[in-house]
Design a protein around this motif. Sequence first.
Motif, PDB file in Angstrom:
ATOM      1  N   PRO A 145       0.824  -1.230   0.000  1.00 20.06           N
ATOM      2  CA  PRO A 145       0.000   0.000   0.000  1.00 20.06           C
ATOM      3  C   PRO A 145       0.848   1.267   0.000  1.00 20.06           C
ATOM      4  N   ILE A 146       1.620   1.453  -1.072  1.00 20.34           N
ATOM      5  CA  ILE A 146       2.439   2.657  -1.219  1.00 20.34           C
ATOM      6  C   ILE A 146       1.949   3.421  -2.445  1.00 20.34           C
ATOM      7  N   ALA A 147       1.587   4.671  -2.253  1.00 23.83           N
ATOM      8  CA  ALA A 147       1.116   5.488  -3.373  1.00 23.83           C
ATOM      9  C   ALA A 147       2.302   5.862  -4.256  1.00 23.83           C
ATOM     10  N   LEU A 148       2.212   5.536  -5.547  1.00 24.32           N
ATOM     11  CA  LEU A 148       3.302   5.781  -6.483  1.00 24.32           C
ATOM     12  C   LEU A 148       2.890   6.830  -7.504  1.00 24.32           C
ATOM     13  N   ARG A 149       3.867   7.627  -7.960  1.00 22.16           N
ATOM     14  CA  ARG A 149       3.611   8.600  -9.023  1.00 22.16           C
ATOM     15  C   ARG A 149       4.285   8.206 -10.325  1.00 22.16           C
ATOM     16  N   ASP A 150       5.267   7.280 -10.262  1.00 24.76           N
ATOM     17  CA  ASP A 150       5.934   6.814 -11.481  1.00 24.76           C
ATOM     18  C   ASP A 150       6.505   5.425 -11.215  1.00 24.76           C
ATOM     19  N   VAL A 151       6.505   4.596 -12.241  1.00 26.34           N
ATOM     20  CA  VAL A 151       7.052   3.240 -12.129  1.00 26.34           C
ATOM     21  C   VAL A 151       7.681   2.863 -13.461  1.00 26.34           C
ATOM     22  N   SER A 152       8.762   2.080 -13.418  1.00 24.11           N
ATOM     23  CA  SER A 152       9.450   1.677 -14.641  1.00 24.11           C
ATOM     24  C   SER A 152       9.991   0.262 -14.474  1.00 24.11           C
ATOM     25  N   VAL A 153       9.731  -0.571 -15.485  1.00 28.39           N
ATOM     26  CA  VAL A 153      10.239  -1.939 -15.528  1.00 28.39           C
ATOM     27  C   VAL A 153      11.264  -2.022 -16.647  1.00 28.39           C
ATOM     28  N   ILE A 154      12.363  -2.734 -16.410  1.00 27.74           N
ATOM     29  CA  ILE A 154      13.395  -2.868 -17.433  1.00 27.74           C
ATOM     30  C   ILE A 154      12.768  -3.428 -18.708  1.00 27.74           C
ATOM     31  N   PRO A 155      13.044  -2.826 -19.873  1.00 30.57           N
ATOM     32  CA  PRO A 155      12.411  -3.301 -21.105  1.00 30.57           C
ATOM     33  C   PRO A 155      12.889  -4.689 -21.483  1.00 30.57           C
ATOM     34  N   GLU A 156      12.002  -5.403 -22.176  1.00 26.23           N
ATOM     35  CA  GLU A 156      12.344  -6.746 -22.648  1.00 26.23           C
ATOM     36  C   GLU A 156      13.534  -6.672 -23.597  1.00 26.23           C
ATOM     37  N   SER A 157      14.494  -7.560 -23.412  1.00 23.06           N
ATOM     38  CA  SER A 157      15.629  -7.631 -24.322  1.00 23.06           C
ATOM     39  C   SER A 157      15.286  -8.554 -25.478  1.00 23.06           C
ATOM     40  N   PRO A 158      15.529  -8.147 -26.727  1.00 23.63           N
ATOM     41  CA  PRO A 158      15.182  -8.973 -27.883  1.00 23.63           C
ATOM     42  C   PRO A 158      15.826 -10.346 -27.796  1.00 23.63           C
ATOM     43  N   GLY A 159      14.976 -11.373 -27.904  1.00 22.48           N
ATOM     44  CA  GLY A 159      15.477 -12.739 -27.964  1.00 22.48           C
ATOM     45  C   GLY A 159      15.912 -13.312 -26.634  1.00 22.48           C
ATOM     46  N   VAL A 160      15.656 -12.607 -25.507  1.00 18.73           N
ATOM     47  CA  VAL A 160      16.082 -13.083 -24.196  1.00 18.73           C
ATOM     48  C   VAL A 160      14.849 -13.381 -23.363  1.00 18.73           C
ATOM     49  N   SER A 161      14.794 -14.565 -22.776  1.00 13.66           N
ATOM     50  CA  SER A 161      13.677 -14.938 -21.916  1.00 13.66           C
ATOM     51  C   SER A 161      13.972 -14.527 -20.491  1.00 13.66           C
ATOM     52  N   GLY A 162      12.955 -13.975 -19.804  1.00 10.28           N
ATOM     53  CA  GLY A 162      13.158 -13.538 -18.439  1.00 10.28           C
ATOM     54  C   GLY A 162      12.791 -14.579 -17.399  1.00 10.28           C
ATOM     55  N   ARG A 163      12.425 -15.793 -17.806  1.00 13.89           N
ATOM     56  CA  ARG A 163      11.963 -16.804 -16.865  1.00 13.89           C
ATOM     57  C   ARG A 163      13.068 -17.142 -15.854  1.00 13.89           C
ATOM     58  N   GLY A 164      12.723 -17.002 -14.598  1.00 14.26           N
ATOM     59  CA  GLY A 164      13.655 -17.359 -13.545  1.00 14.26           C
ATOM     60  C   GLY A 164      14.673 -16.279 -13.232  1.00 14.26           C
ATOM     61  N   HIS A 165      14.801 -15.260 -14.064  1.00  8.80           N
ATOM     62  CA  HIS A 165      15.792 -14.218 -13.839  1.00  8.80           C
ATOM     63  C   HIS A 165      15.142 -13.017 -13.153  1.00  8.80           C
ATOM     64  N   SER A 166      15.941 -12.294 -12.384  1.00 11.79           N
ATOM     65  CA  SER A 166      15.447 -11.109 -11.697  1.00 11.79           C
ATOM     66  C   SER A 166      15.156 -10.001 -12.705  1.00 11.79           C
ATOM     67  N   ILE A 167      14.044  -9.308 -12.503  1.00 11.19           N
ATOM     68  CA  ILE A 167      13.615  -8.220 -13.389  1.00 11.19           C
ATOM     69  C   ILE A 167      13.702  -6.910 -12.623  1.00 11.19           C
ATOM     70  N   ALA A 168      14.394  -5.931 -13.195  1.00 13.85           N
ATOM     71  CA  ALA A 168      14.564  -4.639 -12.522  1.00 13.85           C
ATOM     72  C   ALA A 168      13.276  -3.833 -12.580  1.00 13.85           C
ATOM     73  N   LEU A 169      12.830  -3.336 -11.440  1.00 15.87           N
ATOM     74  CA  LEU A 169      11.642  -2.486 -11.355  1.00 15.87           C
ATOM     75  C   LEU A 169      11.941  -1.361 -10.366  1.00 15.87           C
ATOM     76  N   TRP A 170      11.790  -0.133 -10.835  1.00 19.42           N
ATOM     77  CA  TRP A 170      12.025   1.056 -10.012  1.00 19.42           C
ATOM     78  C   TRP A 170      10.754   1.898  -9.978  1.00 19.42           C
ATOM     79  N   ALA A 171      10.607   2.670  -8.913  1.00 18.70           N
ATOM     80  CA  ALA A 171       9.421   3.512  -8.769  1.00 18.70           C
ATOM     81  C   ALA A 171       9.756   4.760  -7.974  1.00 18.70           C
ATOM     82  N   VAL A 172       8.875   5.767  -8.103  1.00 16.05           N
ATOM     83  CA  VAL A 172       8.946   6.992  -7.310  1.00 16.05           C
ATOM     84  C   VAL A 172       7.616   7.127  -6.581  1.00 16.05           C
ATOM     85  N   SER A 173       7.658   7.314  -5.270  1.00 13.21           N
ATOM     86  CA  SER A 173       6.435   7.444  -4.490  1.00 13.21           C
ATOM     87  C   SER A 173       5.863   8.852  -4.601  1.00 13.21           C
ATOM     88  N   ASP A 174       4.645   9.018  -4.114  1.00 10.67           N
ATOM     89  CA  ASP A 174       4.010  10.334  -4.110  1.00 10.67           C
ATOM     90  C   ASP A 174       4.826  11.352  -3.319  1.00 10.67           C
TER      91      ASP A 174
END
Length: 332
Positions: free
Chosen positions: A86-115
């Motif tokens: 329950p954190i109010a966010l004003r912006d969020v961004s997920v690392i874009p998909e890399s062409p030809g690379v599967s993300g299964r099992g790998h850590s995905i970068a996600l950053w955000a800015v709160s209100d």
Amino acid sequence: MWSDASGLQECTKAGTKPPSLQWAWVSDWSVDFSVPGGADQEGWQYASDFPSSYHGYKTMRDFVRRRRWARKCKLVTSGPWLEVAPIALRDVSVIPESPGVSGRGHSIALWAVSDKGDVLCRLGVSELNPAGSSWLHVGTDQPFASVSVGGCHQVWAVARDGSAFYRGSVSPSQPAGDCWYHIPSPPKQRLKQVSVGQTSVYAVDENENLWYRQGVMPSYPQGSGWEHVSNNVRRVSVGPLDQVWVIANKVQGSHSLSRGTVCHRTGVRPLEPKGQGWDYGIGGGWDHICVRANATRAPRSASQERAGKQGLPNGPSLAAGAPREARGPVCC
């Protein structure tokens, strides 16, 4: 007897379904009178043959007629959405998909800015656990407004005072990085949003100018300077193949200047990372756009893209610049 708009493909009322299972009909079929060229009192348009130029009145040289039927549907799904802390966010961004690379099992970068302007990094996000496990607070010396994580874990952000920052040493093993590098804003401008692709960094300032960051490379990820690309831009999204899409204002429409028009940057390539011109698309009233997951390369074509240096009246203008040298692939 029943076809699509071209008249070449059969398309019956009974065989036409909503776009997907998440849509439901909310009206019956009815004659659509709002068709280009006009229609008579029964909705018919006339022409000399199929397909042709149609008009809303019959002449001695008309031998065929058509009319368009329409039916309304609405989106009935509500997700399913899972609330992530329950954190109010004003912006969020997920690392874009890399062409030809599967993300299964790998850590995905996600950053955000709160209100409140706090910068947060989401830990434990993966294809198997898309909600992640916890938020990690990333310290700053002032409130932030926008954040974007690009290819190879490049993290850029914009503070509320309009200055830009680059986060150093971000990697899967060190998801929060180690320190912020201050990036001077364009002269006399305050930035409000940033978007990072595979190798390109774009930003929008409070006066609706679009800027491209020059000199970004693996050995010097902060880049060397800002270069003006266009004006009248409200928001930008850079994809994993460095595609550039924006929402623009003051685009010349059929009757007036349009606000909130979706536009695509044409001619973006390694020799010209800023592109050449604009392809004006869906117009009117759009507030947000994201092309972060589009890692599909378009098939090569022998046709030439439109030149964009002359621009369109009252639309986003192009700042002419000399072609830059090609950049090599980025090693992640």
